[in-house]
Design a protein around this motif. Structure first.
Motif, PDB file in Angstrom:
ATOM      1  N   MET A   1     -16.727  24.491  30.635  1.00 41.27           N
ATOM      2  CA  MET A   1     -15.701  23.559  31.024  1.00 41.27           C
ATOM      3  C   MET A   1     -16.198  22.611  32.116  1.00 41.27           C
ATOM      4  O   MET A   1     -15.781  21.487  32.185  1.00 41.27           O
ATOM      5  CB  MET A   1     -14.472  24.325  31.476  1.00 41.27           C
ATOM      6  N   GLY A   2     -17.111  23.054  32.955  1.00 39.62           N
ATOM      7  CA  GLY A   2     -17.608  22.213  34.022  1.00 39.62           C
ATOM      8  C   GLY A   2     -18.490  21.079  33.533  1.00 39.62           C
ATOM      9  O   GLY A   2     -18.768  20.146  34.263  1.00 39.62           O
ATOM     10  N   ASP A   3     -18.965  21.142  32.286  1.00 38.99           N
ATOM     11  CA  ASP A   3     -19.832  20.103  31.753  1.00 38.99           C
ATOM     12  C   ASP A   3     -19.064  19.031  30.988  1.00 38.99           C
ATOM     13  O   ASP A   3     -19.665  18.123  30.444  1.00 38.99           O
ATOM     14  CB  ASP A   3     -20.881  20.712  30.829  1.00 38.99           C
ATOM     15  N   ASP A   4     -17.739  19.148  30.913  1.00 33.87           N
ATOM     16  CA  ASP A   4     -16.932  18.172  30.193  1.00 33.87           C
ATOM     17  C   ASP A   4     -16.706  16.944  31.062  1.00 33.87           C
ATOM     18  O   ASP A   4     -16.331  17.066  32.222  1.00 33.87           O
ATOM     19  CB  ASP A   4     -15.571  18.755  29.797  1.00 33.87           C
ATOM     20  N   TYR A   5     -16.940  15.784  30.492  1.00 29.27           N
ATOM     21  CA  TYR A   5     -16.692  14.525  31.184  1.00 29.27           C
ATOM     22  C   TYR A   5     -15.752  13.716  30.309  1.00 29.27           C
ATOM     23  O   TYR A   5     -16.182  13.150  29.306  1.00 29.27           O
ATOM     24  CB  TYR A   5     -17.997  13.748  31.396  1.00 29.27           C
ATOM     25  N   THR A   6     -14.493  13.707  30.652  1.00 31.03           N
ATOM     26  CA  THR A   6     -13.521  12.949  29.874  1.00 31.03           C
ATOM     27  C   THR A   6     -12.760  12.009  30.792  1.00 31.03           C
ATOM     28  O   THR A   6     -12.692  12.217  31.999  1.00 31.03           O
ATOM     29  CB  THR A   6     -12.509  13.874  29.159  1.00 31.03           C
ATOM     30  N   ALA A   7     -12.216  10.970  30.200  1.00 26.07           N
ATOM     31  CA  ALA A   7     -11.428  10.007  30.965  1.00 26.07           C
ATOM     32  C   ALA A   7     -10.388   9.386  30.054  1.00 26.07           C
ATOM     33  O   ALA A   7     -10.604   9.240  28.849  1.00 26.07           O
ATOM     34  CB  ALA A   7     -12.334   8.918  31.540  1.00 26.07           C
ATOM     35  N   THR A   8      -9.263   9.043  30.644  1.00 24.74           N
ATOM     36  CA  THR A   8      -8.212   8.320  29.942  1.00 24.74           C
ATOM     37  C   THR A   8      -7.826   7.126  30.796  1.00 24.74           C
ATOM     38  O   THR A   8      -7.620   7.261  31.997  1.00 24.74           O
ATOM     39  CB  THR A   8      -6.975   9.211  29.718  1.00 24.74           C
ATOM     40  N   VAL A   9      -7.758   5.959  30.175  1.00 23.43           N
ATOM     41  CA  VAL A   9      -7.358   4.740  30.865  1.00 23.43           C
ATOM     42  C   VAL A   9      -6.221   4.108  30.069  1.00 23.43           C
ATOM     43  O   VAL A   9      -6.330   3.946  28.859  1.00 23.43           O
ATOM     44  CB  VAL A   9      -8.533   3.737  30.969  1.00 23.43           C
ATOM     45  N   VAL A  10      -5.139   3.793  30.756  1.00 23.18           N
ATOM     46  CA  VAL A  10      -4.026   3.061  30.141  1.00 23.18           C
ATOM     47  C   VAL A  10      -3.882   1.775  30.936  1.00 23.18           C
ATOM     48  O   VAL A  10      -3.797   1.799  32.162  1.00 23.18           O
ATOM     49  CB  VAL A  10      -2.719   3.877  30.179  1.00 23.18           C
TER      50      VAL A  10
END
Length: 53
Positions: A1-10
Motif C-alpha cells: 500500500m505504501g507504493d501506491d501513488y494515486t491522485a484525483t483532480v476535479v
C-alpha cells in the motif's frame, strides 16, 4: 500500500467540470501536465475545433 501513488483532480473550466484520476504517479507534476492537456482540449472544443485533429 505504501507504493501506491494515486491522485484525483476535479476542476471547473468555464461550464465544464473535469475529473482526472491517475495511478502510478511517482512525480507530482504529472497530474499538472494531464490537467493542462484537458484544459487545452476543452478550449479547442469551445472554439469549435476538433480536439483530436
Amino acid at each position: 500500500m505504501g507504493d501506491d501513488y494515486t491522485a484525483t483532480v476535479v476542476m471547473r473550466i468555464g461550464t465544464v467540470v473535469v475529473k482526472l484520476w491517475g495511478m502510478d504517479l511517482k512525480k507530482p507534476d504529472i497530474m499538472a501536465v494531464l490537467a493542462k492537456l484537458q484544459i487545452d482540449r476543452i478550449k479547442k472544443v469551445a472554439e469549435g475545433k476538433n480536439p483530436d485533429a
